[in-house]
Design a protein around this motif. Structure first.
Motif, short mmCIF file in Angstrom:
data_model
loop_
_atom_site.label_atom_id
_atom_site.label_comp_id
_atom_site.label_asym_id
_atom_site.label_seq_id
_atom_site.Cartn_x
_atom_site.Cartn_y
_atom_site.Cartn_z
N LEU A 6 0.83 -1.20 0.00
CA LEU A 6 0.00 0.00 0.00
C LEU A 6 0.87 1.25 0.00
O LEU A 6 0.58 2.23 -0.69
N ALA A 7 1.97 1.21 0.77
CA ALA A 7 2.88 2.36 0.84
C ALA A 7 3.49 2.65 -0.53
O ALA A 7 3.61 3.81 -0.93
N VAL A 8 3.86 1.60 -1.25
CA VAL A 8 4.46 1.78 -2.58
C VAL A 8 3.43 2.29 -3.59
O VAL A 8 3.69 3.22 -4.35
N SER A 9 2.23 1.72 -3.56
CA SER A 9 1.21 2.10 -4.55
C SER A 9 0.68 3.50 -4.34
O SER A 9 0.21 4.14 -5.28
N HIS A 10 0.74 4.02 -3.11
CA HIS A 10 0.22 5.36 -2.81
C HIS A 10 1.30 6.43 -2.79
O HIS A 10 1.03 7.56 -2.41
N SER A 11 2.51 6.08 -3.20
CA SER A 11 3.61 7.05 -3.15
C SER A 11 3.46 8.09 -4.24
O SER A 11 3.01 7.80 -5.35
N GLN A 12 3.89 9.33 -3.94
CA GLN A 12 3.87 10.40 -4.93
C GLN A 12 4.93 10.21 -6.01
O GLN A 12 4.80 10.73 -7.11
N VAL A 13 6.00 9.47 -5.68
CA VAL A 13 7.11 9.30 -6.62
C VAL A 13 6.95 8.00 -7.40
O VAL A 13 6.34 7.04 -6.89
N ASP A 14 7.49 7.96 -8.60
CA ASP A 14 7.42 6.73 -9.40
C ASP A 14 8.42 5.70 -8.87
O ASP A 14 9.24 5.99 -8.00
N ILE A 15 8.37 4.50 -9.44
CA ILE A 15 9.17 3.40 -8.91
C ILE A 15 10.66 3.65 -9.07
O ILE A 15 11.47 3.29 -8.20
N ASP A 16 11.07 4.31 -10.18
CA ASP A 16 12.49 4.61 -10.39
C ASP A 16 13.01 5.55 -9.32
O ASP A 16 14.10 5.35 -8.77
N THR A 17 12.24 6.60 -9.04
CA THR A 17 12.65 7.57 -8.03
C THR A 17 12.64 6.94 -6.63
O THR A 17 13.52 7.22 -5.81
N LEU A 18 11.66 6.08 -6.37
CA LEU A 18 11.58 5.42 -5.07
C LEU A 18 12.81 4.54 -4.82
O LEU A 18 13.31 4.47 -3.68
N ILE A 19 13.30 3.88 -5.86
CA ILE A 19 14.51 3.07 -5.71
C ILE A 19 15.69 3.94 -5.28
O ILE A 19 16.49 3.55 -4.43
N GLU A 20 15.80 5.15 -5.85
CA GLU A 20 16.89 6.07 -5.47
C GLU A 20 16.74 6.51 -4.01
O GLU A 20 17.73 6.60 -3.28
#
Length: 453
Positions: free
Chosen positions: A254-268
């Motif tokens: 849920l935390a990942v799906s509701h994040s404002q940032v995309d998956i690439d930015t989240l990895i950083e």
């Protein structure tokens, strides 16, 4: 039904003074001190960036303070005035001219995170220029001020955070509204409204009004039956905190799906902050192992265009990292903005100049820009170190601009300005360019033969 019933309660019960504005004492103090500094002259930073989750009361705080200080408020929404010409026509006159009434003036610009550095032509640059020439305090609001495009505005502004409202304050305010409207309410029902809206006061008041006017009462059973959890985007700081504190896989998903940032930015973000949050070596190892697998899946997804792999990436950056915390005790820490994203933002202009130079050289040498970057630009850079005159002649013959030459030779603005310009004239430059074309064509032929072998 009386006419007042049709007034939205978020308008009817908007704070009319600072004393009506609940919580956020630290933010109120900082903002008041900054506004008082204007009475003594212009402060170090002429703009404030007020940020926090939706419905926390950013605009209401500015309106309450303006009434307290008897200021005229000029309010605009950045989403409506995105382009340079719009800002210069509508916002700039208000910021640079004095008020006819003689009152102090506040410039309120809502939702600056709605601006885009690419889609909105010159919007951010013009807003930045406005913060340096304004004669009045500028207050900007944003839900997520940490987008790389907004870095210039962050640097030029005083950042003030409005935190998510706690349950006690929200329930107290909602109960006060029910008493004024003579509507029966249960404390448990108000707590559930707060929980389902995740501290969003505006959404909580709207839900309260809908139930109160429809049923004449607000009970726990009605709230559970009719009010749904709101899907909302979460800023990267809260996303990371939710991932690291999740006890179950569904929570971190849920935390990942509701994040404002995309998956690439989240990895950083995770790469930067895993060592800060997970201090036990075993936990850190497991988390980075999951992150590296996510990166492998991401590369494979981009190469094959198989977006079914995205679900595996989400599993790795969410549940796999959450469950890697076995020994580390959770501590409330300040997460760091990813250095790579900051560096990419700072070097954006240099990369644009390099791409322009590569396009010009590619046109002359009849090869791709990637080949120019990997073969010809390193050759020019090496040639400049050995023979500055010849390298300068070639680059002048290629019609490269000054900033493009600086990027290629790897020199700073100051050192480049101290270098004497080539005085060889256009004829020498053209002759050097012809030699360069001949040599690069030979180099390209040899490289193609080598690859074919």
């Amino acid at each position: 039904m009386p006419e007042s019933s049709y007034i939205p309660w978020i308008i009817k019960y908007r704070p009319k003074s600072l004393s009506d504005y609940i919580n956020q004492e630290e933010a109120k103090t900082i903002l008041l001190n900054w506004l008082k500094a204007w009475d003594k002259g212009s402060p170090a930073k002429k703009a404030v960036l007020l940020y926090g989750p939706p419905g926390v009361g950013k605009t209401s705080l500015v309106e309450a303070i303006s009434k307290e200080m008897n200021c005229e408020v000029i309010e605009t929404n950045a989403s409506d005035f995105r382009r340079r010409e719009d800002i210069e026509k509508r916002i700039k006159p208000a910021a640079t001219k004095m008020s006819l009434s003689g009152k102090k003036r506040l410039i309120l610009i809502d939702e600056v995170d709605g601006l885009s550095g690419t889609a909105d032509k010159g919007g951010i640059e013009t807003m930045l220029e406005l913060t340096s020439i304004t004669k009045h305090p500028i207050i900007m609001t944003a839900n997520n001020p940490f987008h790389p495009d907004l870095k210039p505005l962050r640097d030029a502004s005083l950042l003030i955070e409005l935190k998510k409202l706690n349950q006690r304050d929200v329930v107290k305010l909602l109960k006060g509204i029910c008493e004024k409207e003579k509507i029966f309410c249960e404390d448990e029902a108000l707590k559930i409204i707060h929980t389902k809206n995740e501290g969003d006061l505006r959404a909580s008041i709207n839900d309260l009004q809908n139930l109160g006017l429809s049923f004449g009462k607000v009970t726990a059973s009605l709230v559970n039956e009719l009010i749904y959890y709101r899907d909302r985007e979460v800023n990267p700081f809260d996303t990371l905190r939710n991932i690291f504190t999740s006890k179950y896989a569904w929570q971190s998903k849920l935390a990942v799906s509701h994040s404002q940032v995309d998956i690439d930015t989240l990895i950083e973000w995770l790469s930067e902050n895993i060592p800060v949050q997970l201090t036990e070596p075993e936990d850190m190892y497991l988390a980075f192992q999951a992150l590296s697998r996510a990166d492998i899946y991401r590369g494979r997804m981009k190469r094959t265009q198989n977006y079914d792999l995205l679900s595996y990436i989400s599993e790795m950056v969410g549940p796999a990292i959450s469950l890697s915390r076995k020994k580390t005790k959770f501590k409330w820490i300040k997460y760091e903005f990813p250095k790579k994203i900051r560096m990419m933002s700072e070097t954006k202009k240099a990369r644009e100049s390099l791409n322009k130079a590569a396009a010009k050289i590619a046109k002359v040498t009849h090869c791709s820009r990637e080949t120019v970057k990997s073969e010809y630009i390193p050759m020019l850079r090496a040639l400049y170190k050995v023979n500055k005159t010849l390298a300068t002649q070639i680059m002048e013959g290629l019609k490269l601009e000054e900033d493009e030459i600086k990027v290629i030779v790897g020199k700073s603005k100051e050192s480049t300005e101290n270098t004497e310009p080539s005085s060889t004239g256009p004829m020498k430059a053209e002759e050097s360019l012809r030699k360069f074309e001949t040599s690069t064509k030979k180099m390209g032929t040899r490289a193609r033969k080598k690859r074919s072998l």
